[in-house]
Design a protein around this motif. Sequence first.
Motif, PDB file in Angstrom:
ATOM      1  N   GLY A  22       1.331  -1.134  -0.233  1.00 19.20           N
ATOM      2  CA  GLY A  22      -0.107   0.457   0.190  1.00 19.20           C
ATOM      3  C   GLY A  22       1.141   1.689   0.171  1.00 19.20           C
ATOM      4  O   GLY A  22       0.762   1.795  -0.861  1.00 19.20           O
ATOM      5  N   LEU A  23       1.756   1.569   0.824  1.00 23.74           N
ATOM      6  CA  LEU A  23       2.731   2.137   0.727  1.00 23.74           C
ATOM      7  C   LEU A  23       3.130   2.448  -0.180  1.00 23.74           C
ATOM      8  O   LEU A  23       3.739   4.323  -1.010  1.00 23.74           O
ATOM      9  N   GLU A  24       3.645   1.273  -1.211  1.00 22.61           N
ATOM     10  CA  GLU A  24       4.525   1.495  -2.502  1.00 22.61           C
ATOM     11  C   GLU A  24       3.653   2.212  -3.507  1.00 22.61           C
ATOM     12  O   GLU A  24       3.907   3.067  -4.341  1.00 22.61           O
ATOM     13  N   LEU A  25       2.689   1.443  -3.240  1.00 20.88           N
ATOM     14  CA  LEU A  25       1.278   2.406  -4.697  1.00 20.88           C
ATOM     15  C   LEU A  25       1.541   3.960  -4.229  1.00 20.88           C
ATOM     16  O   LEU A  25       0.784   4.571  -4.905  1.00 20.88           O
ATOM     17  N   SER A  26       1.265   4.021  -2.523  1.00 21.86           N
ATOM     18  CA  SER A  26       0.415   5.730  -2.362  1.00 21.86           C
ATOM     19  C   SER A  26       2.028   6.463  -3.239  1.00 21.86           C
ATOM     20  O   SER A  26       1.814   7.332  -3.113  1.00 21.86           O
ATOM     21  N   ASP A  27       3.032   6.127  -2.972  1.00 19.67           N
ATOM     22  CA  ASP A  27       4.275   6.037  -3.993  1.00 19.67           C
ATOM     23  C   ASP A  27       4.277   6.739  -4.988  1.00 19.67           C
ATOM     24  O   ASP A  27       4.527   7.604  -6.067  1.00 19.67           O
ATOM     25  N   GLU A  28       3.636   5.317  -6.069  1.00 14.86           N
ATOM     26  CA  GLU A  28       3.706   5.318  -7.314  1.00 14.86           C
ATOM     27  C   GLU A  28       2.627   5.899  -7.574  1.00 14.86           C
ATOM     28  O   GLU A  28       2.865   6.788  -8.660  1.00 14.86           O
ATOM     29  N   ALA A  29       1.774   6.644  -6.895  1.00 12.24           N
ATOM     30  CA  ALA A  29       0.771   7.046  -7.216  1.00 12.24           C
ATOM     31  C   ALA A  29       0.752   8.480  -7.461  1.00 12.24           C
ATOM     32  O   ALA A  29       0.744   9.464  -8.675  1.00 12.24           O
ATOM     33  N   VAL A  30       1.883   9.266  -6.406  1.00 10.61           N
ATOM     34  CA  VAL A  30       1.957  10.956  -6.422  1.00 10.61           C
ATOM     35  C   VAL A  30       3.524  10.823  -7.672  1.00 10.61           C
ATOM     36  O   VAL A  30       3.652  12.035  -8.110  1.00 10.61           O
ATOM     37  N   GLU A  31       3.958   9.924  -7.551  1.00 15.68           N
ATOM     38  CA  GLU A  31       5.135  10.127  -8.483  1.00 15.68           C
ATOM     39  C   GLU A  31       4.774   9.909 -10.184  1.00 15.68           C
ATOM     40  O   GLU A  31       4.946  10.627 -10.800  1.00 15.68           O
ATOM     41  N   ALA A  32       2.965   9.537 -10.396  1.00 18.74           N
ATOM     42  CA  ALA A  32       3.085   9.629 -11.693  1.00 18.74           C
ATOM     43  C   ALA A  32       2.382  10.146 -12.502  1.00 18.74           C
ATOM     44  O   ALA A  32       2.563  10.700 -13.107  1.00 18.74           O
TER      45      ALA A  32
END
Length: 455
Positions: A254-264
């Motif tokens: 979940g933390l990875e996806l949270s980072d991926e979202a804002v980086e995207a």
Amino acid sequence: MPARRHNHTPSDPVAERKVRQVIEEAASRNTQLLGELEATAHAPGLFNNNQVKIEHVDKRLADLEPEVQAAIATANQQLKQHKSYRDSIGKKLVYTVLKKKGVFDEKAMREEKAYHEVLEKRHRVEAKLNELKADKASLVIEMKELQALLGRHGAAHKEIDALYSRIFDGPTAGFADEDEQEEAHKVAKLALQERTEALKAAVRGVKAAQAVKVAIERSLFEKQRASFDNHSDIFSQRGVQTILKRCVAYINRGLELSDEAVEAIQATPGPELTQAKKTLDGLFIAARVVAQERYHSKSANSELIERLGATLTKALDAQKKYVEAMKKVSESRRGSIRRTARALEDERQALQQIRQSAFETTVGFGAAAPAYNECCDRAPRFEHDSHQQSASIAEPVVIELPEDAEPPPDYMYYEDGIARPKQMEAEPGSNPQNRASQLDSVVLQTNHQGLPEVT
């Protein structure tokens, strides 16, 4: 549109003569195509209008058909009642013997009247239904005729675009204004491509933020399994700890996806998005801290699992706010797509006008008649094409861990019992710390109920 003024080098007379010769050779076909566009110009608008009409008729038919069926059923039922008096010799005889023939006649008349009333209603709704069906049939016939005209119109547009492109694309000797406008059109086209890529990036961000929910829900499912094992005598507390490791793995995802979202989104997030991510990540970290605690008594583990569930439930609410903040980014970029598509169409139309004027000045207005008139606005199509490119972006996957996995795949467990994904391992020589120290300004505190709070 303001005129663009630039200094131009003198045109090559030989090259200019070649261009004018090509224009003269294409003049006849240009005239034919302009005539075809004018003759079929009404088709696109009428076709779209008829599509809307058919949609409305279909809706009215869908609403009316149940009403017709109900009216038919009511009329049939009332006919049975009417026949029970009209055709029943026995019933009439009984009333006659009882000297109540007047009562019988009154009831028979009442049933007959009721039948004629429902029958009239049935005829009215059936007539309306048939009228709507006739309207649709007429529209369908008209649409077939318009479809043929629409095909001709589109083909003419396509051919005249190709004709102008063949003659004018690139430097066009003797037509400096056309070169300037062509460059402006290229810039506008590139701008739309850039906005489209930005929209696709924002959509990827939204999809990643949405996938966070899957990670939280799977963490909550593992929490439920841990609670069941903790209250069952046939399982050891080691089993509870193993399940909590799986919960940690999903939290890390979940933390990875949270980072991926804002980086995207490929841009600095605004205050609302930054705060939404900070809150969500803080709750993830708080949940992970709880899930990494190790006890060997049912009561202690029961209290731990309760705290874990409460924190993950808060994370679900935080995930919703994170998605909402991400969607505002994508909606803003959709608005930018609309404006850029409009600007591109304005530049395209201006380019077509200049290219047509080249025919007029080269071969004369008579040979090039009818005059060019832009009948179809392509801005909605440009906008639609941009949105279509982002429509197929898939949501990131949260792989479901096998039930017998210990420790979970792709995760390592250190001597301190803390689970970390491989991509988060510390560099050689560094001091490995949990992810809480990597996030800006996230401080975890414990309230009087033992539930972690984010400040």
